[in-house]
Design an enzyme around this catalytic site. Structure first.
Site, PDB file in Angstrom:
ATOM      1  N   HIS A 319       0.864  -1.176   0.000  1.00  0.00           N
ATOM      2  CA  HIS A 319       0.000   0.000   0.000  1.00  0.00           C
ATOM      3  C   HIS A 319       0.899   1.224   0.000  1.00  0.00           C
ATOM      4  CE1 HIS A 319      -2.994   2.942   0.994  1.00  0.00           C
ATOM      5  NE2 HIS A 319      -3.935   2.028   0.889  1.00  0.00           N
ATOM      6  N   ARG A 339      -6.539  10.292  -0.195  1.00  0.00           N
ATOM      7  CA  ARG A 339      -6.251  10.817  -1.534  1.00  0.00           C
ATOM      8  C   ARG A 339      -7.542  10.968  -2.330  1.00  0.00           C
ATOM      9  NH1 ARG A 339      -2.868   6.602  -3.740  1.00  0.00           N
ATOM     10  NH2 ARG A 339      -3.354   5.498  -1.833  1.00  0.00           N
TER      11      ARG A 339
END
Ligand code: FAD
Ligand code: SF4
Ligand code: SF4
Ligand code: FES
Lengths: 542, 233
Positions: A319, A339
């Site tokens: 990740h 994000r």
């Protein structure tokens, strides 16, 4: 624990560029640049970290060294030491693993008439599912369709995915969302019931459904509560350590190990569903991980020994945004939703270096590159990272947005004196997801009769790279499918005489090293984080 | 790397399950217990504050007050005297959600957990919640039958059971809360209308042809389509 002076100087640069970056869109990578990035900076391409399997159904295939030594490891019990004539537990369908794939498998098997036993390593729900924050995908908005979802999944997986599995995933998706809705799962909704959906890395439509930032926990606790409301037996702290076959070569149960009673338990079943999840706790290449304590790839090991074929075991998902600071939460997940809501990734100078919503492997490689070329921020413990400019979210969407959308995350950082609504957070890639695993068909069956699998332990659905939100989806879609298929199979199946001959053959394949106890004991069951300090020092008696 | 950290030079003395140990001051309680040499099976799960397996009660030597924390989230303090409470016996009667309703004018929580009426508002539960939830607030919302409020206030409950261990009237707030949330989401929140529409379309086979076409495509064709696909803003 708040930021050091030096880190603050870099934060000042991030703040200085924030206004300008508001309308700055960093270009997406092209095909060529992407290949170059991955080959040079993604851990999957680090040849030294891989080994080639010598024995078993995948002999000749590459996989991380840590996994190879378990797949080719030494069984925890010797077949001659187990008395299979004394069956302790019996069921039509045995579900191994109490996570988000295991629970739907148990529910659907029970609904389809099977007597179900679910066994799990720690507590029911101590699982990666509980930790998923971001969301679950399903193409249910008017501007979206299962076909568009299909294309996104294939693109994310580098077009290597099994098309039949992807079809099952995207076509079942809206049905499992309705199933969860009807079970009382609290999705984020508008007052009229419209799902509030957002983007995730690699999605072309906003199809990420969420339950604040406790999406996995909400799904897991709802499913667990439902299992507890049904006549389904649940056995905690009893990991499976080996599968049992019958003389006809069908999988017919499992050997369990009781942690607390230090005892072997024989469970006989007409069908077995493996839902043991991933293997982040193997810490491939020394990476920290987001995974729960029991994520040690046990299911792969057990399935491999009965002849199940594995696929895509050479690709792991890192990740891109694991916490790099503070030290206490190193490796813990900073959800992609940050994000998705508009936070950008920026380097020590406050400049963007990658489009924030590329697929995960690209994001991870770009961050590694930034650190290698000296544009990262180094913490007092020597960990490098880049900034995730979370305050940008509030500049874009108004004050209070972060607290409302990401309460778990805000709380986590606040515990260590960092206010992510006002200060950026430092991130670096962390070992997150097992892209591959046991090969399955769309009904969850494997190449071994009587053996089914669902969830993170399987391979094929995501090809070489999974997109966020498709794995909470996968566990419910394929958990349900495997539960149904296993119950139907069990209704007709008969179990012959039990045997562990496959283990005897396995010991033969491994050769004298196994007998000499030179090979690693597998499955691992739990990592060992004890420090084995000298007793006098730990006790302070010196 | 991994989860094992280089011990910082500064050490503190803490007492774990009655035994004193020297541990680095920078560790979380969970890592300190492991540092001391315990290989945990109980009292650990996600290691990230999501699963509620690691509930811990402690006090500081010389002080009488008890404190509550998640072992995986709390950094050790000098003089900590601690024990983990991995499970706590909490009431959960058998119920079937299908036999309960939040819309028939009755309070379904009272049906399943009649003892909730014994809550006398002492707020001890709130003080013991490591998630800093308004536990008493959600219990009283459940008691009033205000499931929307209870669902909102209890949403971040990780079911660690620490509040159960403290409640003087022996209530099990987390179990009542999940029942409340499930009923709220099922009965009081409208089903997603666009989802209903999509299910109908799938059942009518609207997407079958398109999916079949995609499945039959070569990798190159797919790549091209993927590269050209439109991305929602
Ligand atoms: C921090 C984090 C965030 C994530 N966020 C998202 C997200 O936003 N969206 C998304 O789609 N996905 C997300 N994922 C991925 C997703 O959560 C997992 O892939 C998925 O939940 C796996 O479900 P599972 O049931 O296959 O495995 P798990 O949920 O891990 O369950 C496996 C179970 O099997 C048990 N088990 C293991 N070995 C044995 C054994 N030998 N015997 C018996 N039982 C055993 C384990 O203890 C566990 O209970 C995230 C993952 C993590 C770690
Ligand atoms: S409400 Fe109770 S069970 Fe839930 S997190 Fe708080 S203390 Fe734990
Ligand atoms: S501790 Fe028990 S009695 Fe006191 S407020 Fe909380 S639920 Fe009510
Ligand atoms: S280990 Fe899961 S909350 Fe601490």
């Amino acid at each position: 624990m708040s930021y050091t002076e030096e880190m603050r100087r870099s934060i000042a640069k991030v703040e200085a560029t924030r206004q300008r970056r508001l309308d700055e869109v960093y270009p997406r990578v092209g095909d060529e640049e992407k290949r170059e990035l991955l080959e040079n900076y993604h851990p999957d391409y680090n040849a030294e970290a891989f080994a080639t399997l010598k024995v078993g159904p995948n002999a000749g295939d590459r996989t991380p060294r840590e996994l190879a030594s378990l797949l080719e490891g030494r069984p925890r019990v010797h077949p001659d030491k187990v008395d299979l004539s004394r069956v302790d537990l019996e069921a039509d369908v045995l579900v191994i693993g109490g996570g988000g794939a295991g629970a739907p498998a148990a529910l659907l098997a029970q609904e389809n008439g099977a007597d179900v036993l679910l066994v799990t390593k720690l507590r029911f729900g101590d699982a990666n599912t509980m930790m998923a924050q971001g969301g679950i995908q399903a193409a249910d908005k008017p501007n979206d369709s299962p076909a568009i979802h299909y294309l996104d999944v294939m693109g994310g997986g580098h077009f290597k995915n099994d098309p039949d599995l992807v079809e099952a995933l995207v076509m079942d998706a809206p049905f499992v969302i309705r199933w969860l809705e009807e079970m009382g799962c609290m999705f984020d909704k508008e007052p009229d019931g419209t799902m509030i959906t957002g983007h995730g890395g690699g999605t072309s439509r906003k199809r990420m459904h969420s339950a604040r930032d406790y999406t996995g926990a909400e799904i897991m606790r709802t499913l667990r509560d439902e299992v507890r409301s049904r006549p389904i037996r649940v056995l905690e702290f009893h990991p499976a350590i080996e599968l049992i076959k019958d003389k006809q070569g069908r999988v017919a149960g499992a050997i369990l190990y009781s942690f607390d009673r230090n005892e072997i338990v024989v469970a006989r079943a007409k069908a077995v569903i493996i839902t043991t999840g991933g293997g982040g706790r193997l810490h491939y290449q020394g990476f920290p991980t987001t995974n729960h304590y029991g994520a040690t790839a046990d299911g792969l090991v057990m399935a491999y020994r009965v002849g199940a074929k594995l696929s895509f075991i050479d690709t792991m998902q890192y990740h891109p945004t694991g916490a790099a600071y503070p030290e206490q939460i190193l490796g813990q997940l900073v959800t992609e939703k940050v994000r998705g809501l508009g936070a950008q990734l920026v380097n020590a100078d406050g400049e963007q270096f990658v489009y924030p919503l590329e697929p995960r492997d690209v994001e991870a490689a770009a961050i590694v590159r930034e650190c290698r070329r000296g544009k990262g921020v180094v913490t007092p413990s020597g960990q490098c990272g880049v900034w995730l400019d979370s305050p940008m979210i509030e500049v874009k969407r108004g004050p209070g947005t972060i607290e409302k959308a990401l309460p778990a995350m805000v709380r986590q950082f606040k515990r260590f004196g960092i206010d992510m609504t006002k200060e950026p957070i430092l991130v670096y890639p962390t070992l997150h997801y097992q892209n591959g695993g046991i090969s399955i068909r769309p009904d969850g069956s494997t190449n071994v009769p009587g053996l089914y699998a669902a969830g993170e332990v399987t391979g094929g659905t995501h090809g070489r790279n999974r997109l966020m939100g498709n794995s909470l989806l996968e566990i419910t879609v394929f958990g349900r499918r495997a539960g149904r298929a296993a119950a139907e199979y069990a209704a007709k199946a008969e179990v012959g005489e039990l045997t562990l001959d496959h283990l005897r053959e396995w010991f033969d394949l491994l050769g004298p090293e196994a007998a000499a106890e030179e090979l690693e004991l597998a499955p691992l069951l739990l990592p060992d984080y004890t420090r084995h300090e000298r007793t006098d020092e730990v006790l302070g008696l010196e | 790397m991994a989860d094992v950290e280089a011990p910082s030079t500064e050490m503190v003395e803490i007492t774990i399950f009655g035994q004193r140990y020297q541990v680095p001051a920078s560790l979380t309680v969970l890592k300190a217990i492991e540092y001391a040499g315990y290989r945990l099976v109980h009292g650990v799960g996600c290691r990230s504050g999501f699963c509620g397996a690691c509930g811990t009660v402690y006090r500081i030597e010389g002080q009488y007050r008890l404190h509550y924390a998640l072992a995986c989230q709390k950094v050790v303090e000098p003089g900590m005297v601690l024990a983990q409470i991995p499970v706590y016996p909490a009431q959960r009667p058998d119920y079937k959600l299908s036999e309960l309703s939040a819309t028939d004018g009755q309070n379904p929580i009272l049906e399943v957990y009649p003892e909730i009426e014994t809550c006398f508002g002492c707020n001890t539960c709130t003080k013991s919640c490591p998630q800093e939830l308004d536990v008493m607030g959600y219990v009283s919302a459940l008691l009033r039958g205000d499931l929307a409020e209870a669902a909102d206030l209890s949403f971040d409950c990780i079911m660690c059971g620490l509040c159960v261990s403290r409640c003087p009237t022996e209530l099990a707030p987390p179990n009542m809360a999940i029942l409340g949330r499930r009923l709220y989401a099922r009965d009081l929140v409208p089903r997603a209308p666009h989802l209903t529409q999509r299910l109908k379309e799938i059942e009518e086979g609207v997407f079958d042809e398109e999916i079949a076409k995609l499945k039959a495509m070569s990798e190159d064709e797919l790549r091209k389509l993927y590269a050209e696909r439109e991305i929602e803003k």
